[in-house]
Design an enzyme around this catalytic site. Structure first.
Site, PDB file in Angstrom:
ATOM      1  N   GLU A   1       0.780  -1.331  -0.058  1.00 43.61           N
ATOM      2  CA  GLU A   1      -0.117   0.028   0.058  1.00 43.61           C
ATOM      3  C   GLU A   1       0.909   1.279   0.195  1.00 43.61           C
ATOM      4  OE1 GLU A   1      -2.760  -0.144   3.136  1.00 43.61           O
ATOM      5  OE2 GLU A   1      -3.877  -1.945   2.456  1.00 43.61           O
TER       6      GLU A   1
ATOM      7  N   HIS B   1      -7.972   1.712   1.366  1.00 42.85           N
ATOM      8  CA  HIS B   1      -7.800   1.648   2.849  1.00 42.85           C
ATOM      9  C   HIS B   1      -8.472   2.696   3.633  1.00 42.85           C
ATOM     10  CE1 HIS B   1      -5.011  -0.231   5.922  1.00 42.85           C
ATOM     11  NE2 HIS B   1      -6.089   0.253   6.629  1.00 42.85           N
TER      12      HIS B   1
HETATM   13  P1  NAD Z   1     -10.124  -7.591  17.134  1.00 46.02           P
HETATM   14  O1  NAD Z   1      -8.953  -7.928  17.904  1.00 46.02           O
HETATM   15  O2  NAD Z   1     -11.099  -7.211  17.943  1.00 46.02           O
HETATM   16  O3  NAD Z   1     -10.582  -9.017  16.290  1.00 46.02           O
HETATM   17  C1  NAD Z   1      -9.740  -9.719  15.613  1.00 46.02           C
HETATM   18  C2  NAD Z   1     -10.443 -11.109  15.826  1.00 46.02           C
HETATM   19  O4  NAD Z   1      -9.831 -12.061  15.049  1.00 46.02           O
HETATM   20  C3  NAD Z   1     -10.460 -11.637  17.128  1.00 46.02           C
HETATM   21  O5  NAD Z   1     -11.389 -12.119  17.600  1.00 46.02           O
HETATM   22  C4  NAD Z   1      -9.348 -12.877  17.031  1.00 46.02           C
HETATM   23  O6  NAD Z   1      -9.644 -13.945  17.744  1.00 46.02           O
HETATM   24  C5  NAD Z   1      -9.472 -13.309  15.724  1.00 46.02           C
HETATM   25  N1  NAD Z   1      -8.348 -14.135  15.076  1.00 46.02           N
HETATM   26  C6  NAD Z   1      -7.089 -13.964  15.593  1.00 46.02           C
HETATM   27  N2  NAD Z   1      -6.448 -15.024  14.841  1.00 46.02           N
HETATM   28  C7  NAD Z   1      -7.486 -15.627  13.955  1.00 46.02           C
HETATM   29  C8  NAD Z   1      -7.196 -16.622  13.250  1.00 46.02           C
HETATM   30  N3  NAD Z   1      -6.096 -17.029  12.876  1.00 46.02           N
HETATM   31  N4  NAD Z   1      -8.218 -17.060  12.298  1.00 46.02           N
HETATM   32  C9  NAD Z   1      -9.662 -16.592  12.702  1.00 46.02           C
HETATM   33  N5  NAD Z   1      -9.658 -15.354  13.486  1.00 46.02           N
HETATM   34  C10 NAD Z   1      -8.677 -14.865  14.286  1.00 46.02           C
HETATM   35  O7  NAD Z   1      -9.908  -6.800  15.804  1.00 46.02           O
HETATM   36  P2  NAD Z   1     -10.833  -5.722  15.018  1.00 46.02           P
HETATM   37  O8  NAD Z   1     -11.003  -4.383  15.714  1.00 46.02           O
HETATM   38  O9  NAD Z   1     -12.037  -6.708  14.893  1.00 46.02           O
HETATM   39  O10 NAD Z   1      -9.954  -5.620  13.673  1.00 46.02           O
HETATM   40  C11 NAD Z   1      -9.647  -6.772  12.776  1.00 46.02           C
HETATM   41  C12 NAD Z   1      -8.711  -6.370  11.903  1.00 46.02           C
HETATM   42  O11 NAD Z   1      -9.280  -5.135  10.994  1.00 46.02           O
HETATM   43  C13 NAD Z   1      -7.388  -5.566  12.375  1.00 46.02           C
HETATM   44  O12 NAD Z   1      -6.470  -6.724  12.870  1.00 46.02           O
HETATM   45  C14 NAD Z   1      -6.803  -4.635  11.452  1.00 46.02           C
HETATM   46  O13 NAD Z   1      -5.765  -5.373  10.567  1.00 46.02           O
HETATM   47  C15 NAD Z   1      -8.171  -4.457  10.411  1.00 46.02           C
HETATM   48  N6  NAD Z   1      -8.579  -3.313  10.375  1.00 46.02           N
HETATM   49  C16 NAD Z   1      -8.667  -2.379   9.199  1.00 46.02           C
HETATM   50  C17 NAD Z   1      -9.201  -1.041   9.325  1.00 46.02           C
HETATM   51  C18 NAD Z   1      -9.139  -0.505   7.869  1.00 46.02           C
HETATM   52  O14 NAD Z   1      -9.120   0.595   7.679  1.00 46.02           O
HETATM   53  N7  NAD Z   1      -9.522  -1.122   6.683  1.00 46.02           N
HETATM   54  C19 NAD Z   1      -9.448  -0.181  10.292  1.00 46.02           C
HETATM   55  C20 NAD Z   1      -9.202  -1.125  11.504  1.00 46.02           C
HETATM   56  C21 NAD Z   1      -9.025  -2.379  11.569  1.00 46.02           C
END
Ligand code: NAD
Length: 315
Positions: A256, A275
């Site tokens: 990115e 993003h």
């Molecule tokens: P979170 O930590 O609340 O939830 C992540 C979930 O993934 C957890 O429940 C965890 O148990 C699960 N997990 C971990 N390893 C796993 C695996 N191997 N298989 C399946 N599930 C698994 O995080 P969130 O706030 O829900 O955010 C999720 C992701 O979204 C972040 O890690 C970030 O990379 C991404 N994100 C992207 C943006 C964007 O602008 N597009 C913004 C915020 C977050």
């Protein structure tokens, strides 16, 4: 210098910080590790978005550092264990942008299901292609959520309001989670839409590869608003070209911004956004306010409220 800001960032909360502390802003530092290493030497706190790589080496080059403020959720650009070891608190307001990302996810699902970008393109080009823009309803379809944390759960609630059935793959979700599947493949095989909401790590890198796309229903849609590295983009292109997948919505990419256009940019059934999951007025304000308030707290010797590691401030 008290605070170093390494990416483009401007907000009233930053101005307020600058009135109380010595703050240096250089929105280009994230591009140049050597320049960052030199600039961070005197910093007590650093504020980053997702582009700046705060590696163990960078942390070691910052002997005064007590806090890293992450304006977002994904922590894959920060070596959190190295920060903890060095006594540096990592500040990240984990709830601040989840609703925005969930809403974008629903937006991408609706746009794919109803071919909104194609309808927009063809109508602006003088067409009136109602038949070509025939879509499907979300109602009654199955959505597989891969990752059921803050964002995944918000997507589930919104999808259910649209009449979707939700299945979940998340090894850390409790047994009581509705629609929970023990294996990722079991969730994928049932789904009309698959949406990814798990962190990127060594374990999850390229989790979505040819094998996973093959077990999905033919004609399913794939949405990734999490991290680009979770997906093998070449395998995704092949699945889209063969018709195994009907379309994809990607807010995140492996590189990115992408250094060169790939085949994904050429496919009409792919929606690409830069993003922007967390880029709403509300999420940005919540995030920046929370991080700035915590940086101020830590610099005044108080504990942070939104921290993701356990580290005793060095000073
Ligand atoms: P979170 O930590 O609340 O939830 C992540 C979930 O993934 C957890 O429940 C965890 O148990 C699960 N997990 C971990 N390893 C796993 C695996 N191997 N298989 C399946 N599930 C698994 O995080 P969130 O706030 O829900 O955010 C999720 C992701 O979204 C972040 O890690 C970030 O990379 C991404 N994100 C992207 C943006 C964007 O602008 N597009 C913004 C915020 C977050």
């Amino acid at each position: 210098m008290d605070i170093l800001v390494t990416e483009e960032l401007d907000a009233p909360a930053i101005q307020r910080l600058a009135e109380k502390h010595r703050l240096l802003r250089d929105g280009t530092l994230w591009k140049d590790a050597a320049k960052l290493k030199a600039a961070i030497r005197e910093a007590r706190a650093v504020m980053v978005r997702n582009q700046t790589q705060i590696t163990a080496e960078i942390i070691a080059a910052a002997p005064q550092l007590v806090a890293i403020g992450r304006l977002g959720v994904g922590l894959d650009n920060i070596d959190v264990p190295a920060a903890s070891k060095a006594g540096v608190v990592v500040i990240a307001p984990l709830d601040a942008n989840a609703t925005s990302v969930a809403e974008l996810t629903l937006g991408l699902m609706l746009a794919l299901a109803r071919k909104i970008p194609a309808g927009d393109r063809s109508t602006k080009a003088g067409g009136w292609d109602r038949k070509g823009c025939t879509g499907i309803e979300l109602d009654g379809r199955t959505l597989a959520l891969c990752g059921y944390g803050r964002i995944g759960r918000r997507v589930a609630a919104r999808a259910e309001a649209f009449g979707m059935r939700v299945v979940v793959f998340d090894p850390f979700a409790g047994a009581e989670t509705p629609g929970r599947c023990g294996r990722l493949e079991d969730a994928l095989a049932q789904a009309d839409f698959v949406s990814v909401h798990m962190p990127l790590s060594a374990e999850t890198k390229h989790m979505f590869d040819t094998g996973k796309f093959d077990v999905m229903k033919r004609g399913a849609f794939f949405i990734n608003t999490s991290r680009g590295g979770l997906v093998d983009e070449a395998a995704l292109v092949a699945a889209l070209r063969s018709g195994q997948l009907a379309g994809a919505g990607l807010d995140v990419r492996e590189v990115e911004p992408p250094r060169a256009a790939t085949e994904l940019e050429t496919l009409d059934n792919v929606i690409l956004t830069p993003h922007i999951g967390a880029f709403t007025a509300e999420a940005q304000t919540r995030t920046i306010e929370a991080v700035a308030a915590d940086i101020d707290r830590v610099l005044r010797g108080e504990p942070a409220q939104n921290f993701v590691n356990f580290a005793q401030p060095r000073r």
